[in-house]
Scaffold this active site. Structure first.
Site, PDB file in Angstrom:
ATOM      1  CE  LYS A  91     -40.531 -46.707 -48.266  1.00 12.75           C
ATOM      2  NZ  LYS A  91     -40.211 -45.352 -47.759  1.00 12.75           N
ATOM      3  CD  GLU A 113     -45.029 -42.660 -42.537  1.00 11.44           C
ATOM      4  OE1 GLU A 113     -44.070 -42.823 -43.344  1.00 11.44           O
ATOM      5  OE2 GLU A 113     -44.916 -42.849 -41.320  1.00 11.44           O
ATOM      6  CB  SER A 380     -36.151 -48.344 -54.338  1.00 17.47           C
ATOM      7  OG  SER A 380     -37.080 -47.736 -55.224  1.00 17.47           O
TER       8      SER A 380
END
Length: 405
Positions: A91, A113, A380
């Protein structure tokens, strides 16, 4: 294959676009113009690359799971170690890019969010790094199951706003963030965490996170002398998958596989398999595959992993599915948990439950292939945030087992 998507209006074939209210269009137009201006600007690119290297810690390595591959049998399994990034997931790649863009646009406030909390942590991290106010919207149910990340966001100076409407998960958090943006558009930049939302978000998030596949294209030939045969990533909204897929799309020799959350099974109705079990519709400003009933109402979702608990998928994934360039499959909760434990015990790596879905499918696929085939999995995120979920499940399983005895 040639691949030049999206078009100028943000369409991936019939998907994508910008289905937003009139009050939001000026903000989207401002964002699109700024991104078009800066994405090829040498100073912006240089600063982005500097932050990726010195703040995020890129490039992340690729790791050959030698023991796991041997014990599992079949193809060789490699992991792209996005779990080793600063903040522990992919991210941060995207939030750094959007944060730098926000700074150039003169914005002083960031909103985001989050579902699993990793995007919220990444947004809070970037806001702290750039000296900006940060508000993160998070479903009340997700707050309960991801409290470790909530605490991290607080420590980084962000305000976490619980969302108690609807299903109290990621879908509703995104709704509330959109409402905030409309109200505070003059000073606020909305950092969307996945390849969904109205144009230009699906393209912009993909572009910033495509650094993952850029690195893989250099790293895999150094490791094995060629491209991987398969690239596998979990898919909720789909940002980690698009990041590792993107630069491989033109390479027909590389098969792309996205792994959705099949939850308790497709037949149970308790899953988050938007492509496998959904249909085209409009959600959060773009047309894509979504989980909806015959009246177009969004259906509730379920996944043991909060980050995959979303009733839609990025429009580029919808297009890749339709043209057959990527295959989308599913893994159930129990399979993801088994893969989680196996990677912990055999390789000493604790994966996020989201990533465990991709690992689980890689293990199944590898057994069907010869040892000279190579599978690259996007790991990830790391699994610290999920330990209480895993231990709670272990406790429940133990109690059920003893109960049968």
């Amino acid at each position: 294959m040639e691949y030049n998507f999206p078009d100028k209006e943000g369409h991936f074939g019939p998907y994508g676009g910008s289905f937003a209210s009139e009050t939001l269009m000026p903000a989207l137009n401002e964002l699109r113009e700024a991104y078009e201006k800066y994405k090829n600007d040498p100073d912006f690119i240089q600063e982005f690359r500097y932050e990726l290297e010195h703040f995020v810690g890129r490039p992340s390595p690729i790791y050959w799971c030698k023991r796991l591959s041997k014990e599992n049998g079949g193809a060789q399994i490699f992991l792209k170690r996005e779990d080793l990034n600063h903040t522990g997931a992919h991210k941060i790649n995207n939030t750094i890019g959007q944060g730098l863009l926000a700074k150039r646009m003169g914005k002083t406030r960031i909103i985001a969010e989050t579902g699993a909390g990793q995007h919220g942590v990444a947004a809070a991290t970037v806001a702290a790094r750039l000296g900006m106010e940060c508000v993160v919207y998070m479903g009340a149910d997700d707050i309960e199951r991801q409290m470790a990340n909530v605490n991290r966001m607080h420590l980084l100076g962000a305000r976490v706003e619980p969302v108690t409407s609807g299903s109290r998960t990621l879908k509703d958090a995104l709704n509330e963030a959109m409402r905030d943006w409309i109200t505070n558009v003059d000073n606020t930049f909305y950092i969307i965490g996945t390849v969904a939302g109205p144009h230009p978000y699906p393209t912009m998030v993909r572009d910033f996170n495509s650094v993952v596949s850029q690195e893989c294209q250099v790293q895999m030939p150094k490791l094995i002398g060629k491209d991987p045969d398969y690239v596998i990533a979990c898919v909720g909204g789909g940002s980690n998958a698009m990041g590792i897929f993107y630069n491989y799309i033109p390479k027909d020799n590389v098969k792309l596989i996205g792994v959705e959350a099949n939850g308790l099974g497709l037949s149970s109705g308790k899953h988050a398999a938007s492509i496998q079990a959904g249909s085209p519709g409009v959600l959060h400003g773009n047309r894509t595959y979504i989980m909806q009933d015959e009246h177009g109402q969004i259906l509730p979702t379920h996944s043991i992993s909060a980050g995959l608990d979303y009733p839609g998928v990025g429009p580029e994934h919808a297009y890749l599915h339709d043209i057959g360039r990527a295959q989308y499959v599913g893994v159930e909760d129990h399979e993801a948990l088994a893969a989680f434990h196996k990677l912990c015990r055999i390789e000493g790596i604790i994966p996020a439950l989201e990533s465990s879905h991709a690992v689980a499918y890689a293990l199944k696929l590898a057994k069907k292939l010869p040892p000279d085939k190579n599978i690259l999995v996007n790991l990830s995120g790391r699994g610290d945030k999920d330990l209480h979920i895993v231990f709670e499940h272990m406790k429940e399983t133990k109690e059920q087992t003893h109960g049968k005895d």
